[in-house]
Design an enzyme around this catalytic site. Sequence first.
Site, PDB file in Angstrom:
ATOM      1  NE  ARG A 109      -6.139   1.033  12.299  1.00 12.17           N
ATOM      2  CZ  ARG A 109      -5.065   0.692  11.598  1.00 12.17           C
ATOM      3  NH1 ARG A 109      -4.047   1.537  11.495  1.00 12.17           N
ATOM      4  NH2 ARG A 109      -4.958  -0.470  11.005  1.00 12.17           N
ATOM      5  CG  MET A 150       8.237  23.552  -2.210  1.00 13.54           C
ATOM      6  SD  MET A 150       6.885  24.494  -2.943  1.00 13.54           S
ATOM      7  CE  MET A 150       6.241  25.341  -1.518  1.00 13.54           C
ATOM      8  CE1 TYR A 176      12.882  31.776   1.124  1.00 16.89           C
ATOM      9  CE2 TYR A 176      13.367  29.431   1.107  1.00 16.89           C
ATOM     10  CZ  TYR A 176      12.788  30.549   0.516  1.00 16.89           C
ATOM     11  OH  TYR A 176      12.131  30.421  -0.681  1.00 16.89           O
ATOM     12  CE  LYS A 236      -0.343   0.208   5.006  1.00 13.91           C
ATOM     13  NZ  LYS A 236      -1.174   0.463   6.158  1.00 13.91           N
TER      14      LYS A 236
END
Lengths: 353, 353
Positions: B128, B308, B263, B35
């Site tokens: 769950r 990013m 930054y 998965k």
Amino acid sequence: MPYLQIDSQKFLHNYQIILNTIAPKNPEKIAIVLKDNAYGHGLKQIAELAKRVKIQNAFVKNTYEALEIAPFFSYIAILYPHSLPYDSLFKEALQSPNIYFCAHSLESLKNYPKGTKIELKVDSGMHRNGIAKNTLNQAFKLIAQNALELKGIYTHNGFGDDFGSEFYTQNTEFLAIKEESLKLCAHYNLPRPRFHSLSSSGAFRAKDTQHDLQDDLFRIGIAFYGYLCQDSAFATLNLKPIAALFAQKISTLMLKSNARIGYHGVSTLKENIVSTYDIGYGDGLFRLREGMQVCSAEGFRILPRASMDCISIESAQEEVCVFNDARIFAQAFGTIPYEILSHLHAYIPKVII
Amino acid sequence: MPYLQIDSQKFLHNYQIILNTIAPKNPEKIAIVLKDNAYGHGLKQIAELAKRVKIQNAFVKNTYEALEIAPFFSYIAILYPHSLPYDSLFKEALQSPNIYFCAHSLESLKNYPKGTKIELKVDSGMHRNGIAKNTLNQAFKLIAQNALELKGIYTHNGFGDDFGSEFYTQNTEFLAIKEESLKLCAHYNLPRPRFHSLSSSGAFRAKDTQHDLQDDLFRIGIAFYGYLCQDSAFATLNLKPIAALFAQKISTLMLKSNARIGYHGVSTLKENIVSTYDIGYGDGLFRLREGMQVCSAEGFRILPRASMDCISIESAQEEVCVFNDARIFAQAFGTIPYEILSHLHAYIPKVII
């Protein structure tokens, strides 16, 4: 299924604020940054919204993104062209009339075919990407030798979110880069390229100063999505987060209050009902762990530990809004809304309202 | 471009350990959990490796993943079939002879067409997903009424990583669920379904107890990828992380040592050289921020704040190995390797060695 709802009215609202604040008389100066799947919001969906307000210029991450949105804009610049393989898509992008390739190094200028449209990145003090100012000469020589088309010269001001003087130092340095570049253009008989240096915070900060006049373009990313890094400084701008993340119920259990829930039973129920919802950290949502207190937008407790494919919430609603403001998650994880949003996997459906 | 290198030898090594430890005489009991893009490792790439060792059973997240790997396995169970839209892919999966649909609620049993192959999830104490044990009767009634094919009954033990007694309490509860289910099968004249409850840690922990005999299948995910949550307990197993994340240089700057980088200039150079590499938090890599100290696998300092689309590293190498063990990043961010890996965006190329 989970989905990311994008509010087109909020997008238009943010656009008006951006336009009115930084370029009321020059809407053509507003470029939109759509890289990284539009910061996780959906590349094509946001491109369509940008087209509605007639934005002409977009910035994307890679060749795939550029080709996806090529019909929407007059000009598209690929910020990191080599972040995907050099394949047929890359070659298609090279031949597209409206796609520019950003170059961060002298080496990268050597590998493009004749006529490639280049935006040259120059370091102006952030010391991240781009060539050093003292190698501008060499860059122009390579551009001329290889018959590349120089479309732009740009930098990134890394101090737009701060209040020190470095922001102005960097702007002044970019002015010097601009002056030298114009001399080199004249020397090599190249047409004047466009110049740009400011992203959201910087553009807001530079308004009404000489620095906002020096740029032909403002690269606006996060402000379109409704955020700024330093919220307090620009709170009066009233930008609105455009994305809300929704998830659907998987199953509900009726339990005793005080029942322990999930991995290692780290959460204890206050109510006597708990449901799971179909989003988890495998979808790129940040994983709530023990000790963290985060609620859904409706105020339902999200119970740590989050799972890979679901979260447990003290609610029986069919649908919950996990967040409609990414700052809630950003704060819980000590990070910025950009990261919360851009981690979300692209397959999460986008629904425009 | 960045890429995730998958070491096939390490995968085979992990498989041998898993096999020898939990099912030396019953290799058919080893199922692989694929998965979430194989926990970020590449769905098809890992499916191919699993096929090499003749694994017959796989578990995936959604219909898309099931169809992608349908040719590789005898049986594929979709753990969260409704996490993608009900579209043509969904219908195709419904008609596939080797694809099972996991059902977590009574409601979800009402919506499947006749003949759909179902795996029923039952809560055994983790609270769950899944139906409550006291609704088993209703579930069987719905399955019979709607002429669904009951292929499996399963649960998830949420205490495999811990050392309390809850692990055994849950196993005992699942035994009771199994007994009741078999009675209901007899009552409704249904063939015996398969039963499974244990994932990596649980399967290792249950070995040599009566509990490992009760299950027809072990759902092994993270151990295949080289990790376990509680490393110390199974350290002697010597599982090897199979993935290493590499990134390529974008540009290099020669600077004064003590130069401030990125930054807000939060990092200060120790050397006089710094390069950027082409992976960032927009690719799903966790964002290094001020105060964090993480090095590449070669020992080069990764300098906060990460961007990013790139990270700055005190190196001039053309390529760096960002990590070859996700625990380094997991530790820095107070999370688990699963999250570090599954956040990586699927477009990052996978290279099998």
